[in-house]
Write a protein that holds these residues in place. Structure first.
Motif, PDB file in Angstrom:
ATOM      1  N   PRO A 185       0.725  -1.245   0.094  1.00  0.00           N
ATOM      2  CA  PRO A 185       0.296  -0.309  -0.042  1.00  0.00           C
ATOM      3  C   PRO A 185       0.673   1.169   0.318  1.00  0.00           C
ATOM      4  O   PRO A 185       1.963   1.030   0.081  1.00  0.00           O
ATOM      5  N   ALA A 186       0.149   2.533  -0.298  1.00  0.00           N
ATOM      6  CA  ALA A 186       1.013   3.116  -0.305  1.00  0.00           C
ATOM      7  C   ALA A 186       0.986   4.251   0.897  1.00  0.00           C
ATOM      8  O   ALA A 186       0.475   3.667   1.645  1.00  0.00           O
ATOM      9  N   PRO A 187       2.527   5.023   1.109  1.00  0.00           N
ATOM     10  CA  PRO A 187       2.942   5.585   2.836  1.00  0.00           C
ATOM     11  C   PRO A 187       1.958   5.953   3.581  1.00  0.00           C
ATOM     12  O   PRO A 187       1.349   6.637   2.815  1.00  0.00           O
ATOM     13  N   PRO A 188       1.721   5.623   4.721  1.00  0.00           N
ATOM     14  CA  PRO A 188       0.319   6.191   5.048  1.00  0.00           C
ATOM     15  C   PRO A 188       0.400   7.915   5.189  1.00  0.00           C
ATOM     16  O   PRO A 188       2.239   8.196   5.898  1.00  0.00           O
ATOM     17  N   GLN A 189       0.314   8.711   5.866  1.00  0.00           N
ATOM     18  CA  GLN A 189       0.052  10.515   5.891  1.00  0.00           C
ATOM     19  C   GLN A 189       1.090  10.220   7.256  1.00  0.00           C
ATOM     20  O   GLN A 189       2.704  11.252   7.232  1.00  0.00           O
ATOM     21  N   PHE A 190       1.324   9.707   8.908  1.00  0.00           N
ATOM     22  CA  PHE A 190       1.759   9.659   9.868  1.00  0.00           C
ATOM     23  C   PHE A 190       2.377   8.670  10.214  1.00  0.00           C
ATOM     24  O   PHE A 190       1.719   7.521   9.249  1.00  0.00           O
ATOM     25  N   SER A 191       2.861   8.516  10.741  1.00  0.00           N
ATOM     26  CA  SER A 191       4.392   7.591  10.775  1.00  0.00           C
ATOM     27  C   SER A 191       3.554   6.357  11.566  1.00  0.00           C
ATOM     28  O   SER A 191       2.613   6.952  12.298  1.00  0.00           O
ATOM     29  N   GLN A 192       3.725   5.157  11.538  1.00  0.00           N
ATOM     30  CA  GLN A 192       2.841   4.363  12.583  1.00  0.00           C
ATOM     31  C   GLN A 192       3.183   3.777  13.570  1.00  0.00           C
ATOM     32  O   GLN A 192       2.264   3.896  14.624  1.00  0.00           O
ATOM     33  N   THR A 193       4.370   4.741  14.113  1.00  0.00           N
ATOM     34  CA  THR A 193       4.354   5.477  15.857  1.00  0.00           C
ATOM     35  C   THR A 193       4.746   6.331  15.819  1.00  0.00           C
ATOM     36  O   THR A 193       5.727   6.975  15.142  1.00  0.00           O
ATOM     37  N   LEU A 194       4.051   7.403  16.383  1.00  0.00           N
ATOM     38  CA  LEU A 194       4.220   8.648  16.687  1.00  0.00           C
ATOM     39  C   LEU A 194       4.975   8.846  18.213  1.00  0.00           C
ATOM     40  O   LEU A 194       4.714   8.662  19.233  1.00  0.00           O
ATOM     41  N   HIS A 195       5.721   9.810  18.465  1.00  0.00           N
ATOM     42  CA  HIS A 195       5.766  10.622  19.487  1.00  0.00           C
ATOM     43  C   HIS A 195       5.185  10.705  19.835  1.00  0.00           C
ATOM     44  O   HIS A 195       4.455  12.122  19.304  1.00  0.00           O
ATOM     45  N   VAL A 196       4.232  11.296  20.932  1.00  0.00           N
ATOM     46  CA  VAL A 196       3.519  12.111  21.711  1.00  0.00           C
ATOM     47  C   VAL A 196       3.917  12.803  22.709  1.00  0.00           C
ATOM     48  O   VAL A 196       3.272  14.494  23.103  1.00  0.00           O
ATOM     49  N   GLY A 197       4.297  12.459  24.026  1.00  0.00           N
ATOM     50  CA  GLY A 197       4.930  12.824  25.292  1.00  0.00           C
ATOM     51  C   GLY A 197       5.196  14.620  25.321  1.00  0.00           C
ATOM     52  O   GLY A 197       4.584  15.363  25.544  1.00  0.00           O
ATOM     53  N   ALA A 198       6.344  14.939  24.175  1.00  0.00           N
ATOM     54  CA  ALA A 198       6.760  16.190  24.563  1.00  0.00           C
ATOM     55  C   ALA A 198       5.352  17.469  23.569  1.00  0.00           C
ATOM     56  O   ALA A 198       5.506  18.307  24.633  1.00  0.00           O
ATOM     57  N   VAL A 199       5.225  16.583  22.107  1.00  0.00           N
ATOM     58  CA  VAL A 199       4.649  18.052  21.970  1.00  0.00           C
ATOM     59  C   VAL A 199       2.886  17.941  22.684  1.00  0.00           C
ATOM     60  O   VAL A 199       2.200  19.253  22.861  1.00  0.00           O
ATOM     61  N   VAL A 200       2.491  17.089  23.401  1.00  0.00           N
ATOM     62  CA  VAL A 200       1.070  17.350  24.317  1.00  0.00           C
ATOM     63  C   VAL A 200       1.319  17.996  25.006  1.00  0.00           C
ATOM     64  O   VAL A 200       1.079  18.801  25.757  1.00  0.00           O
ATOM     65  N   ALA A 201       2.641  17.990  26.141  1.00  0.00           N
ATOM     66  CA  ALA A 201       2.853  18.512  26.829  1.00  0.00           C
ATOM     67  C   ALA A 201       3.109  20.423  27.034  1.00  0.00           C
ATOM     68  O   ALA A 201       2.709  20.598  27.470  1.00  0.00           O
ATOM     69  N   GLU A 202       3.791  20.328  25.639  1.00  0.00           N
ATOM     70  CA  GLU A 202       3.767  21.543  24.750  1.00  0.00           C
ATOM     71  C   GLU A 202       2.482  22.431  24.406  1.00  0.00           C
ATOM     72  O   GLU A 202       2.461  24.042  25.059  1.00  0.00           O
ATOM     73  N   ARG A 203       1.563  21.329  24.519  1.00  0.00           N
ATOM     74  CA  ARG A 203       0.078  22.509  23.656  1.00  0.00           C
ATOM     75  C   ARG A 203      -0.035  22.439  25.099  1.00  0.00           C
ATOM     76  O   ARG A 203      -1.012  23.533  25.285  1.00  0.00           O
ATOM     77  N   GLU A 204      -0.291  21.401  25.945  1.00  0.00           N
ATOM     78  CA  GLU A 204      -0.876  21.275  27.661  1.00  0.00           C
ATOM     79  C   GLU A 204      -0.592  22.503  28.006  1.00  0.00           C
ATOM     80  O   GLU A 204      -1.318  23.897  28.556  1.00  0.00           O
ATOM     81  N   ILE A 205       0.517  22.713  28.188  1.00  0.00           N
ATOM     82  CA  ILE A 205       1.207  24.174  28.718  1.00  0.00           C
ATOM     83  C   ILE A 205       0.242  25.805  28.403  1.00  0.00           C
ATOM     84  O   ILE A 205      -0.047  26.867  28.717  1.00  0.00           O
ATOM     85  N   ALA A 206       0.457  25.580  26.837  1.00  0.00           N
ATOM     86  CA  ALA A 206      -0.306  26.738  26.293  1.00  0.00           C
ATOM     87  C   ALA A 206      -1.273  26.604  26.493  1.00  0.00           C
ATOM     88  O   ALA A 206      -2.442  27.678  26.937  1.00  0.00           O
ATOM     89  N   GLU A 207      -2.187  25.518  26.837  1.00  0.00           N
ATOM     90  CA  GLU A 207      -3.720  25.664  27.097  1.00  0.00           C
ATOM     91  C   GLU A 207      -4.161  26.251  28.247  1.00  0.00           C
ATOM     92  O   GLU A 207      -4.838  27.198  28.619  1.00  0.00           O
ATOM     93  N   ASN A 208      -3.158  25.721  29.454  1.00  0.00           N
ATOM     94  CA  ASN A 208      -2.976  25.924  30.959  1.00  0.00           C
ATOM     95  C   ASN A 208      -2.542  27.808  31.083  1.00  0.00           C
ATOM     96  O   ASN A 208      -3.729  28.661  32.142  1.00  0.00           O
ATOM     97  N   LEU A 209      -2.199  28.197  30.246  1.00  0.00           N
ATOM     98  CA  LEU A 209      -1.564  29.234  30.369  1.00  0.00           C
ATOM     99  C   LEU A 209      -2.332  30.502  29.991  1.00  0.00           C
ATOM    100  O   LEU A 209      -2.155  31.492  29.914  1.00  0.00           O
ATOM    101  N   GLY A 210      -3.204  30.032  29.171  1.00  0.00           N
ATOM    102  CA  GLY A 210      -4.730  30.996  28.326  1.00  0.00           C
ATOM    103  C   GLY A 210      -3.622  31.081  27.010  1.00  0.00           C
ATOM    104  O   GLY A 210      -4.818  32.140  26.150  1.00  0.00           O
ATOM    105  N   ILE A 211      -3.072  30.762  26.463  1.00  0.00           N
ATOM    106  CA  ILE A 211      -2.413  31.030  24.964  1.00  0.00           C
ATOM    107  C   ILE A 211      -2.960  30.462  23.981  1.00  0.00           C
ATOM    108  O   ILE A 211      -3.523  30.639  23.282  1.00  0.00           O
ATOM    109  N   THR A 212      -3.437  29.106  24.163  1.00  0.00           N
ATOM    110  CA  THR A 212      -4.479  28.655  22.782  1.00  0.00           C
ATOM    111  C   THR A 212      -5.705  29.392  23.227  1.00  0.00           C
ATOM    112  O   THR A 212      -6.198  29.716  21.633  1.00  0.00           O
ATOM    113  N   LYS A 213      -6.143  29.476  23.395  1.00  0.00           N
ATOM    114  CA  LYS A 213      -7.428  30.347  23.676  1.00  0.00           C
ATOM    115  C   LYS A 213      -7.395  32.177  22.434  1.00  0.00           C
ATOM    116  O   LYS A 213      -7.791  32.533  22.392  1.00  0.00           O
ATOM    117  N   ILE A 214      -6.083  33.171  23.457  1.00  0.00           N
ATOM    118  CA  ILE A 214      -5.598  33.750  22.825  1.00  0.00           C
ATOM    119  C   ILE A 214      -5.290  34.135  21.224  1.00  0.00           C
ATOM    120  O   ILE A 214      -5.983  34.939  20.523  1.00  0.00           O
TER     121      ILE A 214
END
Length: 561
Positions: free
Chosen positions: A79-108
């Motif tokens: 099959p054609a390769p998928p858009q995203f890798s079979q295994t994704l790193h999630v911990g760092a990006v989730v933490a960085e976005r969650e900090i932005a959420e908690n600080l109110g940056i995401t809402k702004i």
């Protein structure tokens, strides 16, 4: 040509031939016995190569069709390769976005840009923080291997041409800073540290660049970045860009104007030695803001103050400031028409190091003078560096050094100054309070180090004013989020005493090891439990452990829709 989308089992009777990292597969066309050499020789044809790491499967080439058409007919195309890798790193990006959420940056950001572009901005910020890079060339590959905010991957050309040039505008940047400071404008007295740094650039279309007192390369034009940081929790509040030729005084005036526009009223300002001048001090008096400044020791009135009070401070148990390993006392005096408070400190450790360096230098100069006395003076002999510390007698006719002697009194007075420093404040406070408050000013230096070293932003790497303003804005948002990692790092180090495993880069690396894998149902799932270190980091950042699983579930929903 290899049929890269097809994998087949290696036919029986074929031969393998390793070459470098690849293992090639050959079909034996015929075998002949050589009576002279007394062994069989094969006539072979290359039909493909082995799949890396496999002992049974191979990737066929065009010749494979000639000899094994039936095998190829039964093979299924990959099959054609998928858009995203079979295994994704999630911990760092989730933490960085969650900090932005908690600080109110995401809402702004969502209110200003809409949710889609806000997500793209936070994806770029996550890339900057995780990869420690401000070069967007590898952004698509990063997003293919990390959990994105949307079910699509933006190209690096989109980031450069659309996000930086069309989406992030001067008006939206101003609105984001206004809302961010409205969120952080506290009631009551706060102290704000102010400082600036510069970036060299040779881009012809960055009109804000100009020549100035560059810290790196004065031969190139530069852009100055001035930043204000809240001292209580090191939060970056706002910033401004200036041409390289703008001096600290002008930056100071404009930063204060911004503070007033953002609604700051009862504040104190912290400045380094470079901001001290009669003009700056009187300007701050007129505005009515309290301030504190480090004073340069080469000012006459500062040296006189240290000389007058050195014996009173040094080794005085009543002047010792516990926890800071420093002696300090406060004195008030008139300066530029108003009463000021001068806090004079003595750091014994710094004094010891500085004295040792100076005395070693003095000893080396004495040896050099003795050698010149024996060998005689040369045309290029320069005695100017010795004259501040030695009385020198020279016979110009004979071109020889007659005698020299150390200026004992001047040397003693100079040694007395080592370890002393002075902080001036516009309001009355004791020496301990002043030192504790001013030492928080190191946070702004850490912020500059964070964006230059921790995010590899020594040079803007853009070619026009719009892109420069937009990229600086992304770095500022990344700096706010990174500051939360700095605070967490300091907290963990105090609790555990481990200063190596919990630096900001190591914490992000630990979180980046949290992964999710796509199962047969096409949905991503986390396969492994969190480690003790990962739990500690998330706890200190005030992020729930199940947040990672919730974000993975949200991503699965985006994929299905």
């Amino acid at each position: 040509m290899y049929l890269n989308n097809i994998i087949v089992d290696r036919p029986k009777g074929t031969k393998l031939c390793p070459s470098g990292k690849a293992v090639y597969v050959y079909h034996v066309v015929e075998t002949n016995y050589d009576p002279n050499k007394k062994y069989n020789t094969d006539k072979r044809v290359s039909i493909g190569k082995m799949v890396a790491g496999s002992t049974t499967q191979m990737i066929p080439n065009e010749r494979f069709k000639l000899y094994y058409p039936d095998v190829l007919a039964k093979a299924s195309e990959l099959p054609a390769p998928p858009q995203f890798s079979q295994t994704l790193h999630v911990g760092a990006v989730v933490a960085e976005r969650e900090i932005a959420e908690n600080l109110g940056i995401t809402k702004i950001l969502s209110q200003i840009y809409g949710e889609t572009v806000a997500g793209e901005i936070l994806d770029v910020v996550a890339y900057i923080l995780t990869e420690e890079s401000a070069v967007f060339q590898h952004f698509p590959m990063f997003m293919r291997e990390h959990l994105p905010s949307a079910a699509c991957i933006r190209s690096d050309s989109y980031i450069s041409s659309t996000l930086l040039h069309k989406e992030i505008t001067a008006e939206k940047i101003s609105e984001m800073l206004r809302q961010w400071n409205k969120l952080n404008c506290e009631s009551g007295k706060i102290y704000i540290g102010c400082d600036s740094t510069n970036f060299n650039t040779e881009a012809h279309h960055i009109h804000i660049s100009d020549f100035g007192a560059a810290k790196d390369d004065p031969s190139e034009p530069q852009v100055n970045l001035a930043v204000a940081v809240r001292q209580s929790d090191t939060t970056p509040l706002f910033y401004d860009l200036f041409p390289g030729s703008i001096i600290d005084l002008t930056e100071c005036e404009q930063l204060i104007d911004q503070m007033r526009d953002f609604g700051y009223r009862d504040i104190g300002l912290l400045f380094d030695r470079g901001y001290f001048s009669e003009t700056n001090v009187k300007m701050l008096d007129d505005i009515g803001y309290e301030f504190m400044m480090m004073l340069r020791e080469d000012y006459k009135f500062v040296r006189a103050m240290i000389k007058d009070h050195a014996a009173e401070i040094k080794d005085n148990p009543d002047a010792y400031i516990s926890g800071m390993e420093t002696f300090g006392l406060t004195f008030s005096s008139d300066l530029y028409g108003k009463e000021r408070w001068f806090h004079v400190y003595f750091d014994e450790v710094k004094a010891s190091y500085a004295k040792r360096r100076f005395l070693n230098s003095l000893s080396a100069m004495k040896s050099e003078l003795m050698e010149l006395q024996e060998t005689g003076l040369r045309k290029n002999s320069n005695l100017s560096k010795y004259k501040p510390w030695f009385d020198i007698t020279v016979d110009k006719t004979a071109k020889r050094l007659v005698s020299f002697s150390a200026k004992e009194q001047k040397i003693s007075e100079h040694l007395l100054m080592y370890g002393f420093f002075v902080i001036m404040t516009s309001e009355s406070m004791d020496a301990e309070t002043a030192l504790f408050t001013y030492r928080g000013r190191d946070n702004i230096e850490k912020f500059f180090r964070g964006i230059k070293s921790g995010m590899d932003f020594d040079s803007p790497g853009v070619h026009d004013d719009n892109a420069l303003a937009a990229k600086i804005h992304l770095m500022f948002i990344a700096g706010i989020i990174r500051n939360r990692f700095v605070l967490a790092s300091n907290e963990i180090k105090k609790v555990t005493g481990n200063k190596k495993s919990f630096t900001v880069p190591s914490m992000i690396d630990q979180l980046n090891q949290i992964e999710c894998t796509a199962f047969e149902d096409g949905r991503y799932h986390r396969r492994y439990a969190l480690t003790a270190k990962q739990k500690l980091i998330l706890d200190t950042l005030k992020i729930r452990h199940d947040t990672v699983d919730h974000k993975i579930a949200n991503f699965n929903e985006k994929l299905t829709t």
